[in-house]
Motif scaffolding. Structure first.
Motif, PDB file in Angstrom:
ATOM      1  N   ASN A 153      63.967  33.159  41.173  1.00 25.39           N
ATOM      2  CA  ASN A 153      62.921  33.874  41.502  1.00 25.39           C
ATOM      3  C   ASN A 153      61.735  33.198  40.898  1.00 25.39           C
ATOM      4  N   ILE A 154      61.350  32.075  40.499  1.00 21.73           N
ATOM      5  CA  ILE A 154      60.469  31.366  40.024  1.00 21.73           C
ATOM      6  C   ILE A 154      59.531  30.543  41.122  1.00 21.73           C
ATOM      7  N   ALA A 155      58.206  30.843  41.101  1.00 21.65           N
ATOM      8  CA  ALA A 155      57.528  30.355  42.095  1.00 21.65           C
ATOM      9  C   ALA A 155      57.398  28.651  41.794  1.00 21.65           C
ATOM     10  N   ALA A 156      57.292  27.935  42.810  1.00 21.15           N
ATOM     11  CA  ALA A 156      57.022  26.434  42.630  1.00 21.15           C
ATOM     12  C   ALA A 156      55.935  26.237  41.658  1.00 21.15           C
ATOM     13  N   ASP A 157      54.864  26.764  41.562  1.00 20.78           N
ATOM     14  CA  ASP A 157      53.690  26.455  40.902  1.00 20.78           C
ATOM     15  C   ASP A 157      54.236  26.696  39.360  1.00 20.78           C
ATOM     16  N   ARG A 158      55.072  27.629  39.009  1.00 21.26           N
ATOM     17  CA  ARG A 158      55.312  27.897  37.787  1.00 21.26           C
ATOM     18  C   ARG A 158      56.584  26.747  37.276  1.00 21.26           C
ATOM     19  N   VAL A 159      57.418  26.588  38.513  1.00 24.03           N
ATOM     20  CA  VAL A 159      58.347  25.373  37.990  1.00 24.03           C
ATOM     21  C   VAL A 159      57.726  24.248  37.796  1.00 24.03           C
ATOM     22  N   ALA A 160      56.532  23.797  38.438  1.00 20.13           N
ATOM     23  CA  ALA A 160      55.810  22.609  38.284  1.00 20.13           C
ATOM     24  C   ALA A 160      55.199  22.472  36.661  1.00 20.13           C
ATOM     25  N   ALA A 161      55.327  23.553  35.889  1.00 21.01           N
ATOM     26  CA  ALA A 161      54.803  23.370  34.552  1.00 21.01           C
ATOM     27  C   ALA A 161      55.989  23.364  33.785  1.00 21.01           C
ATOM     28  N   PHE A 162      57.174  23.361  34.159  1.00 21.50           N
ATOM     29  CA  PHE A 162      58.385  23.036  33.275  1.00 21.50           C
ATOM     30  C   PHE A 162      58.722  21.653  32.899  1.00 21.50           C
ATOM     31  N   ALA A 163      59.274  21.390  31.799  1.00 23.74           N
ATOM     32  CA  ALA A 163      59.413  20.069  31.123  1.00 23.74           C
ATOM     33  C   ALA A 163      60.241  19.343  32.051  1.00 23.74           C
ATOM     34  N   ILE A 164      60.005  18.150  32.368  1.00 24.77           N
ATOM     35  CA  ILE A 164      60.758  17.155  33.315  1.00 24.77           C
ATOM     36  C   ILE A 164      61.728  16.297  32.353  1.00 24.77           C
ATOM     37  N   VAL A 165      62.928  16.323  32.719  1.00 29.64           N
ATOM     38  CA  VAL A 165      63.779  15.736  31.919  1.00 29.64           C
ATOM     39  C   VAL A 165      64.183  14.285  32.816  1.00 29.64           C
ATOM     40  N   GLU A 166      63.956  13.198  31.798  1.00 28.50           N
ATOM     41  CA  GLU A 166      64.290  11.781  32.455  1.00 28.50           C
ATOM     42  C   GLU A 166      65.733  11.193  31.665  1.00 28.50           C
ATOM     43  N   HIS A 167      66.363  10.759  32.488  1.00 26.80           N
ATOM     44  CA  HIS A 167      67.678  10.174  31.869  1.00 26.80           C
ATOM     45  C   HIS A 167      67.991   8.796  32.673  1.00 26.80           C
ATOM     46  N   GLU A 168      69.133   7.956  32.186  1.00 28.63           N
ATOM     47  CA  GLU A 168      69.614   6.764  32.506  1.00 28.63           C
ATOM     48  C   GLU A 168      70.667   6.939  32.223  1.00 28.63           C
ATOM     49  N   ASP A 169      71.450   6.642  33.523  1.00 32.82           N
ATOM     50  CA  ASP A 169      73.230   6.972  33.398  1.00 32.82           C
ATOM     51  C   ASP A 169      73.666   8.160  32.378  1.00 32.82           C
ATOM     52  N   GLY A 170      72.864   9.282  32.694  1.00 28.26           N
ATOM     53  CA  GLY A 170      73.408  10.610  31.867  1.00 28.26           C
ATOM     54  C   GLY A 170      72.899  10.499  30.408  1.00 28.26           C
ATOM     55  N   ALA A 171      72.089   9.288  29.924  1.00 26.14           N
ATOM     56  CA  ALA A 171      71.633   9.544  28.501  1.00 26.14           C
ATOM     57  C   ALA A 171      70.166   9.823  28.757  1.00 26.14           C
ATOM     58  N   ARG A 173      66.357   9.918  28.036  1.00 20.24           N
ATOM     59  CA  ARG A 173      65.469   8.954  27.707  1.00 20.24           C
ATOM     60  C   ARG A 173      64.037   9.626  27.306  1.00 20.24           C
ATOM     61  N   ARG A 174      63.540  10.808  27.912  1.00 21.66           N
ATOM     62  CA  ARG A 174      62.429  11.589  27.719  1.00 21.66           C
ATOM     63  C   ARG A 174      62.494  12.760  28.209  1.00 21.66           C
TER      64      ARG A 174
END
Length: 263
Positions: A153-171, A173-174
């Motif tokens: 139920n979360i609008a796209a503009d709200r989701v855009a403010a959420f933290a992005i998770v970066e990973h490499e092979d499941g580990a 990164r940031r």
């Protein structure tokens, strides 16, 4: 396999207290004014009832609710629930000093066992939580952004403010908080975002004790996660129901209509 959940239910509810759209019942208006999002009446139940029922469906057998010192209403509600599938206890967070402080407040209640951590004002998908319960290392459940928008139920503009998770092979990164438009575009529509759902080993408590307050003066669980040497990322395509503000109540209630609560 993990069988314990820590539910962060102490939040001040600042956004919920603000006026918003929606035709609230007197009981809902009272809950909104108090900021007790987890105790928001939704149909014949409270939001926390749906959350605890979903946790039990996923395999959780013990839930620790992190609450304020004045939690009599929570205690009365749990007593009335008389749960059979779950053992429900409380951990008191003396002051609202952030999510890492909330987790640290649950240390005595949890002991040395692994646990999952979730927000008290979110309703997470059973399959996502069940996958977390199988993890043997600290793991962040990363929600694919496109699927999150589609199934929440979360609008796209709200989701855009959420933290992005970066990973490499499941580990991990940031964890990129408050991403810019350029960072969002570079990450792509299926970038993973954090919805504050983790599987934790007891090492998280020491990490919570080591960190310093963030720029906004709080002890943040994301900083404690960053302090750990080996964090896994578990991608997941699904949605989360969010009850952060009054505007969310009608849609959450609509989506939960007919959902059975079994505690």
């Amino acid at each position: 396999m993990i069988d314990t959940a820590v539910v962060l239910a102490r939040g001040l509810g600042s956004r919920m207290r603000k006026e918003g759209a929606g035709d609230l019942t007197p009981e809902q208006a009272a809950a909104a004014a108090s900021g007790h999002k987890a105790l928001m009446p939704i149909g014949p139940h409270r939001l926390i009832d749906y959350s605890l029922s979903a946790l039990a469906d996923a395999g959780i057998r013990r839930a620790v609710l992190v609450v304020a010192p004045e939690h009599e209403e929570f205690a009365r509600h749990v007593e009335q629930l008389a749960p059979l599938r779950l053992e429900i206890g409380f951990a008191v967070q003396a002051e609202p000093q952030g999510t890492a402080d909330a987790v640290a407040s649950a240390r005595d209640a949890v002991g040395e066992r692994p646990f999952v951590m979730v927000n008290g004002d979110n309703l997470y998908p059973r399959d996502g939580i069940a996958a977390l319960l199988e993890q043997e290392r600290t793991t962040l459940l990363g929600f694919e952004r496109t699927a999150l928008v589609e199934h929440s139920n979360i609008a796209a503009d709200r989701v855009a403010a959420f933290a992005i998770v970066e990973h490499e092979d499941g580990a991990l990164r940031r964890i990129l908080e408050k991403p810019t438009a350029e960072q969002l575009a570079a990450a792509g529509p299926d970038a993973l975002v954090s919805m504050n759902a983790f599987a934790f080993q007891p090492e998280i408590f020491e990490a919570c004790a080591r960190i310093e307050p963030s720029e906004r003066g709080e002890l943040e669980i994301v900083d404690a996660v960053r302090a750990l040497p080996d964090v896994r990322v578990l991608p997941f395509a699904g949605g989360v129901l969010d009850l952060s503000r009054r505007d969310d109540i009608d849609e959450v209630e609509r989506r939960l209509a007919g959902v059975e609560v079994a505690l």
